[in-house]
Design a protein around this motif. Structure first.
Motif, PDB file in Angstrom:
ATOM      1  N   TYR A 130      26.476   5.189 -11.336  1.00 25.87           N
ATOM      2  CA  TYR A 130      27.521   4.193 -11.125  1.00 25.87           C
ATOM      3  C   TYR A 130      28.896   4.846 -11.010  1.00 25.87           C
ATOM      4  N   SER A 131      29.062   5.993 -11.656  1.00 23.73           N
ATOM      5  CA  SER A 131      30.317   6.731 -11.488  1.00 23.73           C
ATOM      6  C   SER A 131      30.467   7.205 -10.051  1.00 23.73           C
ATOM      7  N   ASP A 132      29.367   7.744  -9.477  1.00 23.48           N
ATOM      8  CA  ASP A 132      29.380   8.139  -8.065  1.00 23.48           C
ATOM      9  C   ASP A 132      29.700   6.937  -7.178  1.00 23.48           C
ATOM     10  N   ALA A 133      29.000   5.821  -7.444  1.00 21.15           N
ATOM     11  CA  ALA A 133      29.156   4.642  -6.591  1.00 21.15           C
ATOM     12  C   ALA A 133      30.573   4.100  -6.651  1.00 21.15           C
ATOM     13  N   SER A 134      31.212   4.181  -7.824  1.00 19.22           N
ATOM     14  CA  SER A 134      32.586   3.679  -7.960  1.00 19.22           C
ATOM     15  C   SER A 134      33.569   4.466  -7.114  1.00 19.22           C
ATOM     16  N   LYS A 135      33.173   5.683  -6.736  1.00 21.45           N
ATOM     17  CA  LYS A 135      34.008   6.530  -5.875  1.00 21.45           C
ATOM     18  C   LYS A 135      33.573   6.452  -4.415  1.00 21.45           C
ATOM     19  N   GLY A 136      32.632   5.525  -4.134  1.00 26.76           N
ATOM     20  CA  GLY A 136      32.184   5.334  -2.752  1.00 26.76           C
ATOM     21  C   GLY A 136      31.142   6.330  -2.308  1.00 26.76           C
ATOM     22  N   VAL A 137      30.447   6.950  -3.259  1.00 28.30           N
ATOM     23  CA  VAL A 137      29.413   7.930  -2.917  1.00 28.30           C
ATOM     24  C   VAL A 137      28.157   7.598  -3.697  1.00 28.30           C
ATOM     25  N   GLY A 138      27.064   7.330  -2.993  1.00 29.83           N
ATOM     26  CA  GLY A 138      25.838   7.180  -3.750  1.00 29.83           C
ATOM     27  C   GLY A 138      24.889   6.127  -3.224  1.00 29.83           C
ATOM     28  N   PHE A 139      23.707   6.115  -3.832  1.00 32.77           N
ATOM     29  CA  PHE A 139      22.670   5.165  -3.447  1.00 32.77           C
ATOM     30  C   PHE A 139      21.619   5.108  -4.540  1.00 32.77           C
ATOM     31  N   TRP A 140      20.862   4.018  -4.519  1.00 36.61           N
ATOM     32  CA  TRP A 140      19.743   3.807  -5.435  1.00 36.61           C
ATOM     33  C   TRP A 140      18.791   2.857  -4.723  1.00 36.61           C
ATOM     34  N   TYR A 141      17.677   3.379  -4.236  1.00 36.97           N
ATOM     35  CA  TYR A 141      16.717   2.554  -3.503  1.00 36.97           C
ATOM     36  C   TYR A 141      15.369   3.265  -3.473  1.00 36.97           C
ATOM     37  N   GLY A 142      14.345   2.579  -2.994  1.00 38.03           N
ATOM     38  CA  GLY A 142      13.021   3.169  -2.884  1.00 38.03           C
ATOM     39  C   GLY A 142      12.829   3.856  -1.545  1.00 38.03           C
ATOM     40  N   ARG A 143      12.241   5.053  -1.594  1.00 40.01           N
ATOM     41  CA  ARG A 143      12.030   5.841  -0.372  1.00 40.01           C
ATOM     42  C   ARG A 143      10.615   6.382  -0.332  1.00 40.01           C
ATOM     43  N   HIS A 144      10.043   6.348   0.861  1.00 36.88           N
ATOM     44  CA  HIS A 144       8.730   6.971   1.095  1.00 36.88           C
ATOM     45  C   HIS A 144       8.824   7.756   2.396  1.00 36.88           C
ATOM     46  N   ASN A 186       0.790  -1.232   0.000  1.00 33.05           N
ATOM     47  CA  ASN A 186       0.000   0.000   0.000  1.00 33.05           C
ATOM     48  C   ASN A 186       0.824   1.286   0.000  1.00 33.05           C
ATOM     49  N   THR A 187       2.140   1.165  -0.087  1.00 30.84           N
ATOM     50  CA  THR A 187       3.007   2.336   0.022  1.00 30.84           C
ATOM     51  C   THR A 187       3.593   2.694  -1.334  1.00 30.84           C
ATOM     52  N   GLN A 188       3.513   3.968  -1.695  1.00 24.21           N
ATOM     53  CA  GLN A 188       4.095   4.454  -2.939  1.00 24.21           C
ATOM     54  C   GLN A 188       5.510   4.958  -2.681  1.00 24.21           C
ATOM     55  N   PHE A 189       6.471   4.329  -3.340  1.00 17.61           N
ATOM     56  CA  PHE A 189       7.872   4.690  -3.171  1.00 17.61           C
ATOM     57  C   PHE A 189       8.364   5.509  -4.362  1.00 17.61           C
ATOM     58  N   LYS A 190       9.288   6.405  -4.077  1.00 17.89           N
ATOM     59  CA  LYS A 190      10.040   7.084  -5.124  1.00 17.89           C
ATOM     60  C   LYS A 190      11.450   6.503  -5.159  1.00 17.89           C
ATOM     61  N   HIS A 191      12.135   6.694  -6.286  1.00 17.91           N
ATOM     62  CA  HIS A 191      13.521   6.258  -6.401  1.00 17.91           C
ATOM     63  C   HIS A 191      14.421   7.359  -5.842  1.00 17.91           C
ATOM     64  N   ALA A 192      15.202   7.012  -4.826  1.00 17.84           N
ATOM     65  CA  ALA A 192      16.188   7.934  -4.261  1.00 17.84           C
ATOM     66  C   ALA A 192      17.556   7.564  -4.831  1.00 17.84           C
ATOM     67  N   TYR A 193      18.311   8.563  -5.286  1.00 22.12           N
ATOM     68  CA  TYR A 193      19.583   8.277  -5.956  1.00 22.12           C
ATOM     69  C   TYR A 193      20.465   9.518  -5.973  1.00 22.12           C
ATOM     70  N   THR A 194      21.687   9.340  -6.433  1.00 20.00           N
ATOM     71  CA  THR A 194      22.621  10.464  -6.542  1.00 20.00           C
ATOM     72  C   THR A 194      22.971  10.715  -8.009  1.00 20.00           C
ATOM     73  N   GLN A 195      23.274  11.970  -8.277  1.00 21.22           N
ATOM     74  CA  GLN A 195      23.782  12.394  -9.576  1.00 21.22           C
ATOM     75  C   GLN A 195      24.903  13.384  -9.328  1.00 21.22           C
ATOM     76  N   GLN A 196      26.127  12.934  -9.607  1.00 18.27           N
ATOM     77  CA  GLN A 196      27.311  13.777  -9.413  1.00 18.27           C
ATOM     78  C   GLN A 196      27.341  14.353  -7.993  1.00 18.27           C
ATOM     79  N   GLY A 197      27.040  13.473  -7.039  1.00 21.10           N
ATOM     80  CA  GLY A 197      27.110  13.844  -5.629  1.00 21.10           C
ATOM     81  C   GLY A 197      25.868  14.509  -5.074  1.00 21.10           C
ATOM     82  N   ARG A 198      24.875  14.809  -5.913  1.00 21.44           N
ATOM     83  CA  ARG A 198      23.634  15.446  -5.460  1.00 21.44           C
ATOM     84  C   ARG A 198      22.574  14.386  -5.198  1.00 21.44           C
ATOM     85  N   ALA A 199      21.884  14.498  -4.067  1.00 19.30           N
ATOM     86  CA  ALA A 199      20.808  13.561  -3.731  1.00 19.30           C
ATOM     87  C   ALA A 199      19.525  14.006  -4.405  1.00 19.30           C
TER      88      ALA A 199
END
Length: 231
Positions: free
Chosen positions: A82-96, A45-58
């Motif tokens: 993936y460029s962010d993640a390769s440098k140890g910065v970033g995320f990609w997951y569902g958030r509500h 019943n929960t609507q999630f958005k995709h949370a992620y980074t782009q060039q260090g920005r959330a």
């Protein structure tokens, strides 16, 4: 069903375990019926958005937003991710972010975490009398999701304790999604498998990550996460 921690929890034992290394997992934190209700609400019943980074920005985008992207823009989004993640910065997951329009069981959990009854238990466990409130969000990890290594120290928010309320049954460690702890220099420590009807609490200074979920992961990793804060 009113949200309240299970009366079977031994808070003295929880405090003793937490004080060993400023982290602890509490099993059976809700009654089984209550945990099932919350888990069902998160999963269905929960609507999630995709949370992620782009060039260090959330950033955050809905499924509809991503569907409207051109193939080129979507390719660039993941290239940056993936460029962010390769440098140890970033995320990609569902958030509500839990708000007044959220499913009722989620609202009741957040309200209870902000009640004096719950906050006093967290003050007792941690020895931190300055805990005043809790922020909370629903989180969903599916294949391809991850959260790179970091700590949760944010001075302007007064974060003291991070928490993870788990609602995923029968998780297998080969599916990823582990709460991985590290030493400050990046050396891996223990990795904790998601558990249904549990509450993990840890000091925000602990370096941690959520490990990558591979394509063969057959189910969602569902939780309510957030921080107990002083401001």
């Amino acid at each position: 069903m009113k949200s309240t921690f299970s009366t079977s929890v031994d808070w003295d034992a929880v405090k003793a375990e937490y004080q060993k290394d400023l982290r602890v997992t509490v099993n059976n934190i809700w009654t089984p019926e209550h945990a099932s209700l919350i888990g069902q609400s998160l999963g269905q019943n929960t609507q999630f958005k995709h949370a992620y980074t782009q060039q260090g920005r959330a950033l955050e985008s809905s499924e509809q937003d991503l569907a409207k992207m051109s193939q080129l823009d979507r390719k660039q989004l993941f290239s940056n991710l993936y460029s962010d993640a390769s440098k140890g910065v970033g995320f990609w997951y569902g958030r509500h972010m839990i708000n007044t329009l959220s499913p009722r069981p989620l609202i009741e959990v957040k309200n209870y975490l902000n009640s004096e009854e719950a906050l006093e238990k967290l003050r007792y466990i941690s020895g931190r009398s300055d805990i005043k409130l809790a922020s909370a969000q629903g989180t969903r990890y599916t294949p391809g999701n991850f959260l790179t290594r970091h700590n949760d120290v944010v001075e302007r928010e007064g974060r003291i304790l991070a928490f993870v309320l788990g609602f995923t049954p029968q998780w297998h460690p080969d599916w990823g999604g582990l709460l991985q702890f590290y030493q400050d220099d990046g050396t891996p420590r223990e990795a904790w498998t998601p558990k249904f009807n549990s509450m993990t609490i840890f000091d925000v200074r602990h370096v941690h990550a959520v490990t990558y979920l591979p394509p063969y992961t057959p189910m969602q990793r569902l939780s309510i996460t957030g921080w107990f804060r002083s401001k």
